[in-house]
Design a protein around this motif. Structure first.
Motif, PDB file in Angstrom:
ATOM      1  N   SER A 128      42.029  56.877  51.070  1.00 19.56           N
ATOM      2  CA  SER A 128      42.671  55.753  51.105  1.00 19.56           C
ATOM      3  C   SER A 128      42.175  54.904  52.562  1.00 19.56           C
ATOM      4  CB  SER A 128      44.138  56.059  51.201  1.00 19.56           C
ATOM      5  OG  SER A 128      44.806  56.732  50.018  1.00 19.56           O
TER       6      SER A 128
ATOM      7  N   ARG B  32      43.378  50.732  54.474  1.00 19.97           N
ATOM      8  CA  ARG B  32      44.039  49.877  54.379  1.00 19.97           C
ATOM      9  C   ARG B  32      43.363  48.654  55.171  1.00 19.97           C
ATOM     10  NH1 ARG B  32      50.306  48.048  56.817  1.00 19.97           N
ATOM     11  NH2 ARG B  32      49.386  48.136  58.558  1.00 19.97           N
TER      12      ARG B  32
ATOM     13  N   ARG C 124      46.025  51.452  41.811  1.00 18.31           N
ATOM     14  CA  ARG C 124      45.130  52.119  42.977  1.00 18.31           C
ATOM     15  C   ARG C 124      45.202  51.040  44.122  1.00 18.31           C
ATOM     16  NH1 ARG C 124      39.887  53.018  43.140  1.00 18.31           N
ATOM     17  NH2 ARG C 124      39.306  51.104  41.914  1.00 18.31           N
TER      18      ARG C 124
ATOM     19  N   GLN D 188      46.208  47.844  50.405  1.00 20.53           N
ATOM     20  CA  GLN D 188      46.121  49.058  50.488  1.00 20.53           C
ATOM     21  C   GLN D 188      45.353  49.423  49.375  1.00 20.53           C
ATOM     22  OE1 GLN D 188      47.915  51.119  52.810  1.00 20.53           O
ATOM     23  NE2 GLN D 188      46.573  52.938  51.606  1.00 20.53           N
TER      24      GLN D 188
ATOM     25  N   ASN E 297      43.841  53.062  47.587  1.00 22.68           N
ATOM     26  CA  ASN E 297      44.218  54.432  47.331  1.00 22.68           C
ATOM     27  C   ASN E 297      43.152  54.895  46.380  1.00 22.68           C
ATOM     28  OD1 ASN E 297      46.274  54.422  49.162  1.00 22.68           O
ATOM     29  ND2 ASN E 297      47.588  53.930  47.678  1.00 22.68           N
ATOM     30  N   SER E 298      42.996  56.247  46.079  1.00 21.39           N
ATOM     31  CA  SER E 298      42.081  56.791  45.148  1.00 21.39           C
ATOM     32  C   SER E 298      41.003  56.156  45.116  1.00 21.39           C
ATOM     33  CB  SER E 298      42.664  56.664  43.635  1.00 21.39           C
ATOM     34  OG  SER E 298      44.127  57.449  43.992  1.00 21.39           O
ATOM     35  N   LEU E 299      40.148  55.865  46.261  1.00 23.07           N
ATOM     36  CA  LEU E 299      39.050  55.063  46.377  1.00 23.07           C
ATOM     37  C   LEU E 299      37.786  55.835  45.711  1.00 23.07           C
ATOM     38  CD1 LEU E 299      39.449  53.878  49.844  1.00 23.07           C
ATOM     39  CD2 LEU E 299      38.979  52.372  47.786  1.00 23.07           C
TER      40      LEU E 299
END
Length: 122
Positions: A17, A19, A67, A82, A84-86
């Motif tokens: 993750s 940001r 995501r 934000q 996530n789960s890149l």
């Protein structure tokens, strides 16, 4: 005009993750819809998503739905992305953008930041 400065980019492993932040200054930034775009090497810049003036409404392109989350703090004149789960395919330069109207879901923004690099790799 509003001035935009992105930060928070970097190198992250797949599944991780990150940001991103975008600080706005100049004309009252809360009256701008805000968006995020990205540009991978050799590709055109693409719309990731946008958020309304109030922050009540958001739009995401299909590839990031579930995501990525866009939010904003108008008291701090800052918008966030934000992630996530890149995935490796999320690697790109990410740009923050603003528009004076509230059509946050259209990709024809007209104020741009300088971009921040996000690299997803093991």
């Amino acid at each position: 005009q509003v001035q935009l400065v992105e930060s928070g980019g970097g190198l992250v492993q797949p599944g991780g993750s990150l940001r991103l932040s975008c600080a706005a200054s100049g004309r009252t930034s809360s009256n701008y819809a805000m968006g995020w775009f990205r540009q991978a090497p050799g590709e055109a810049r693409k719309f990731v998503g946008g958020i309304s003036w109030s922050g009540s409404y958001t739009y995401y392109t299909n590839s990031v739905k579930g995501r990525f989350t866009i939010s904003r703090d108008n008291a701090k004149n800052t918008v966030y992305l934000q992630m996530n789960s890149l995935k490796p395919e999320d690697t790109a330069v990410y740009y923050c953008a603003a528009r004076r109207d509230n059509i946050y879901y259209r990709d024809n923004y007209d104020n741009w930041g300088q971009g921040t690099q996000v690299t997803v790799s093991s």
